[in-house]
Design an enzyme around this catalytic site. Sequence first.
Site, mmCIF file in Angstrom:
data_model
loop_
_atom_site.group_PDB
_atom_site.id
_atom_site.type_symbol
_atom_site.label_atom_id
_atom_site.label_comp_id
_atom_site.label_asym_id
_atom_site.label_seq_id
_atom_site.Cartn_x
_atom_site.Cartn_y
_atom_site.Cartn_z
ATOM 1 N N ASP A 98 -54.882 0.586 25.248
ATOM 2 C CA ASP A 98 -54.763 0.388 26.698
ATOM 3 C C ASP A 98 -53.366 0.731 27.207
ATOM 4 O OD1 ASP A 98 -53.624 -1.764 25.371
ATOM 5 O OD2 ASP A 98 -54.630 -3.315 26.541
ATOM 6 N N ASP A 101 -46.115 -0.290 24.957
ATOM 7 C CA ASP A 101 -44.948 -0.938 25.559
ATOM 8 C C ASP A 101 -43.748 -0.667 24.642
ATOM 9 O OD1 ASP A 101 -43.334 -2.621 27.041
ATOM 10 O OD2 ASP A 101 -44.264 -4.465 26.368
ATOM 11 N N PHE A 150 -45.289 -5.661 34.390
ATOM 12 C CA PHE A 150 -46.444 -6.207 33.683
ATOM 13 C C PHE A 150 -47.691 -5.925 34.512
ATOM 14 C CE2 PHE A 150 -49.374 -9.043 31.658
ATOM 15 C CZ PHE A 150 -48.983 -8.970 30.335
ATOM 16 N N ARG A 163 -59.011 -8.742 33.518
ATOM 17 C CA ARG A 163 -59.458 -7.528 32.817
ATOM 18 C C ARG A 163 -60.476 -6.754 33.645
ATOM 19 N NH1 ARG A 163 -57.705 -7.808 27.461
ATOM 20 N NH2 ARG A 163 -57.640 -9.862 26.514
HETATM 21 P P1 IMP Z 1 -46.329 -2.984 22.116
HETATM 22 O O1 IMP Z 1 -46.594 -3.364 20.697
HETATM 23 O O2 IMP Z 1 -45.042 -3.576 22.622
HETATM 24 O O3 IMP Z 1 -46.398 -1.503 22.376
HETATM 25 O O4 IMP Z 1 -47.379 -3.709 23.000
HETATM 26 C C1 IMP Z 1 -48.620 -3.267 23.148
HETATM 27 C C2 IMP Z 1 -49.551 -4.396 23.527
HETATM 28 O O5 IMP Z 1 -48.939 -5.396 24.350
HETATM 29 C C3 IMP Z 1 -50.671 -3.816 24.327
HETATM 30 O O6 IMP Z 1 -51.721 -3.398 23.495
HETATM 31 C C4 IMP Z 1 -51.039 -4.968 25.234
HETATM 32 O O7 IMP Z 1 -51.971 -5.800 24.591
HETATM 33 C C5 IMP Z 1 -49.764 -5.735 25.439
HETATM 34 N N1 IMP Z 1 -49.094 -5.355 26.687
HETATM 35 C C6 IMP Z 1 -47.910 -4.703 26.815
HETATM 36 N N2 IMP Z 1 -47.585 -4.529 28.103
HETATM 37 C C7 IMP Z 1 -48.601 -5.072 28.822
HETATM 38 C C8 IMP Z 1 -48.849 -5.194 30.247
HETATM 39 O O8 IMP Z 1 -48.079 -4.754 31.114
HETATM 40 N N3 IMP Z 1 -50.013 -5.812 30.593
HETATM 41 C C9 IMP Z 1 -50.899 -6.296 29.683
HETATM 42 N N4 IMP Z 1 -50.704 -6.203 28.351
HETATM 43 C C10 IMP Z 1 -49.553 -5.613 27.931
HETATM 44 MG MG MG Z 2 -53.567 -4.197 23.339
#
Ligand code: IMP
Ligand code: MG
Length: 174
Positions: A98, A101, A150, A163
């Site tokens: 999805d 980050d 966010f 969602r």
């Molecule tokens: P990462 O490991 O930091 O890349 O984070 C990825 C995961 O964090 C995603 O798969 C989401 O589940 C969650 N996430 C990161 N940013 C957001 C956001 O802005 N909204 C909702 N979920 C987020």
């Molecule tokens: Mg995720």
Amino acid sequence: MNYHIEEMISAKEIQERITELANRINVDYVGKELHVISILKGSVFFACELLKQITVPVTMDFMQVSSYGNNMVSNGEITVLKDLDEEISGKDILIIEDIIDTGNTLYHLRKLLLTRNPQSLKIITLLDKTDCRTVEIVPDYCGFQIPDKFVVGFGLDYAQKHRNLPYIGAIIQD
Ligand code: IMP
Ligand code: MG
């Protein structure tokens, strides 16, 4: 926390972009079979819309992972909460996410899946917060690059809520 949601990407923009991405994938995978891995739960809405427009033979599996830390920040390694049902050895794999980050989740997931010897492994993400990256992960296909906010909707949640919104919106603290 009191907050409201501000629309950032409309339902129509999302659908149009998904069609563009599907068209590219259909060209890139012509003559191949695609095995997609949808990362639960956030990518499910995106995966369904995307796959309906894929014209090469496609199979689907799910995986659920969690990164350490609380809801809004992620760091460290991942924990596998639900593993794949099927083997991926020798298959052309497309991970559907999805949002990227920090990149931590996909960095570790990619490393794990590569040990299972897929024929190829690519990543598609609906959203990419490129400014937030702490490890190097570059998606092969990306819907939208977005600023460090966010966001919720189209599968993405805040504390498991929102969602079901048909658009992507930013959480704004009141
Ligand atoms: P990462 O490991 O930091 O890349 O984070 C990825 C995961 O964090 C995603 O798969 C989401 O589940 C969650 N996430 C990161 N940013 C957001 C956001 O802005 N909204 C909702 N979920 C987020
Ligand atoms: Mg995720």
